[in-house]
Design an enzyme around this catalytic site. Structure first.
Site, PDB file in Angstrom:
ATOM      1  N   GLY A 266       0.921  -1.171   0.013  1.00 30.33           N
ATOM      2  CA  GLY A 266      -0.058   0.053   0.033  1.00 30.33           C
ATOM      3  C   GLY A 266       0.827   1.374   0.077  1.00 30.33           C
ATOM      4  N   HIS A 267       0.059   2.378  -0.105  1.00 33.09           N
ATOM      5  CA  HIS A 267       0.812   3.578  -0.242  1.00 33.09           C
ATOM      6  C   HIS A 267       1.476   4.051   1.119  1.00 33.09           C
ATOM      7  CE1 HIS A 267      -3.159   5.830   0.909  1.00 33.09           C
ATOM      8  NE2 HIS A 267      -2.839   5.071   1.723  1.00 33.09           N
TER       9      HIS A 267
END
Length: 378
Positions: A266-267
């Site tokens: 994920g970011h």
């Protein structure tokens, strides 16, 4: 026989070991056959290797296959060679390559053969590829059919871009990297030297960032993802794995990180040097992992977590809180209503202590029963 060179291109055994041994393992050759006369054209298992191939013994349980092995040479530990000689006084058909780390030496040899294979592939820019006029491709870059390289992107010397890859604007890819077919890099992604990106990898897609929008019940407002992705040197990323770009700061994978197939990063995550993950791991945004972590398949990480260095997570484990101490952690727990799950998890965390208390109580009860029986007898 995963790789087989033509006889005229096959190196002599000493030259092959010297060329492949980049970490100084210091292998020694022993046997009745002249090592210089052995030309090694490939690698095979103990069971299948032929007289122009080298094999290896890394698992002592397979030592029984040595007697029937038809390879030209076998890499094995000195103690395994001594044990084989004690059981088989006659000279084997193969030459022994004595090495303290046979499996690592096998890996280095496999790399050498694979690099030899890559060097023999076509190079240059395929006529069907689309390369922006202001993109910079250094010497020896290969661009395959139907690949797209957009504006202001820079690709280092010796890198191969496979068929159908799309490299967005303002990307940087280092030297001697390999992008297999249909890899996609969104804008502003940076990849280091000697990276291997397998088919279907996507780097730099938007992170899952949305803010509740009270103007419409249940609606969400998109948070533009303005960060990028930075990939270190010597990173390998498996097929169909995705690494999202950061919301503001970059998502970062350190040097030597190894990701298996179908992993989601994920970011704003930061993955430390030489951390390795097996297939189907899911890492939610803003998770920080230390160096040399090992993550088993299908493990899951809630967002905004921190893992220290040298943390090992078993397959299928759900990690929902920080782990700062090195060691191996395992947890598989059935789904339940959240409040009940929390209560049960708290109890399970105390099971070892509870078991100790129960056993102490049982011993005290047994001692009391003995005392009561003694009093009755007297």
């Amino acid at each position: 026989m995963p790789v087989l060179l033509a006889p005229q291109r096959a190196p002599a055994l000493p030259q092959l070991l010297q060329a492949a041994d980049s970490v100084g393992l210091g292998c020694s050759i022993t046997g009745t056959v002249s090592a210089d006369a052995l030309r090694i054209a490939g690698i095979g298992s103990l069971h299948t290797a032929g007289p122009t191939e080298i094999s290896f013994l890394s698992n002592p349980r397979l030592q029984g296959q040595l007697a029937e092995c038809q390879a030209a040479a076998v890499i094995l530990r000195p103690q395994d060679w001594a044990e084989f000689q004690a059981q088989h006084p006659e000279s084997p058909a193969w030459v022994a390559v004595l090495c303290s780390q046979p499996y690592l030496m096998y890996a280095l040899l496999a790399q050498w053969f694979d690099q030899h294979r890559l060097a023999g592939l076509p190079s240059g820019i395929h006529p069907s590829a689309v390369v922006a006029d202001d993109a910079v491709l250094e010497d020896g870059v290969h661009v395959g059919p139907l690949a797209v390289i957009e504006s202001r992107t820079r690709i280092g010397a010796g890198t191969r871009i496979g068929p159908g890859c799309v490299i967005g604007p303002d990307c940087v890819i280092g030297r001697d990297s390999l992008l297999h077919a249909h890899v996609t890099l969104y804008h502003g992604v940076k990849v280091g030297d000697r990276a291997i990106l397998h088919g279907g990898v996507v780097l730099g897609a938007d992170g899952f960032g949305f803010a509740p929008d009270p103007r419409t019940p249940g609606a969400w407002a998109k948070i533009a993802q303005l960060g990028g992705v930075q990939i270190g040197n010597d990173v390998e990323i498996g097929a169909n794995t995705t690494v999202d770009r950061g919301a503001v700061e970059d998502t970062v994978l350190g040097d030597g990180v190894k990701l298996d197939n179908q992993i989601m990063i994920g970011h704003n995550c930061r993955i430390g040097d030489h951390t390795a993950m097996a297939a189907c791991v899911g890492v939610a945004g803003s998770t920080i992992m230390g160096q040399r972590c090992v993550i088993g398949g299908a493990a899951m990480f809630g967002g905004h977590l921190t893992l220290g260095d040298d943390v090992h997570i078993s397959g299928g484990t759900a990690v929902t809180s920080d782990i700062l101490t090195a060691g191996r952690y395992t947890g598989v727990f059935p789904v339940a209503e959240h409040g009940a799950w929390q209560h049960n998890a708290a109890v399970i965390g105390q099971l070892a202590q509870l078991r100790k208390r129960v056993r102490t109580t049982e011993r005290q009860a047994a001692s009391l029963a003995e005392l009561m029986n003694y009093k009755q007898d007297t």
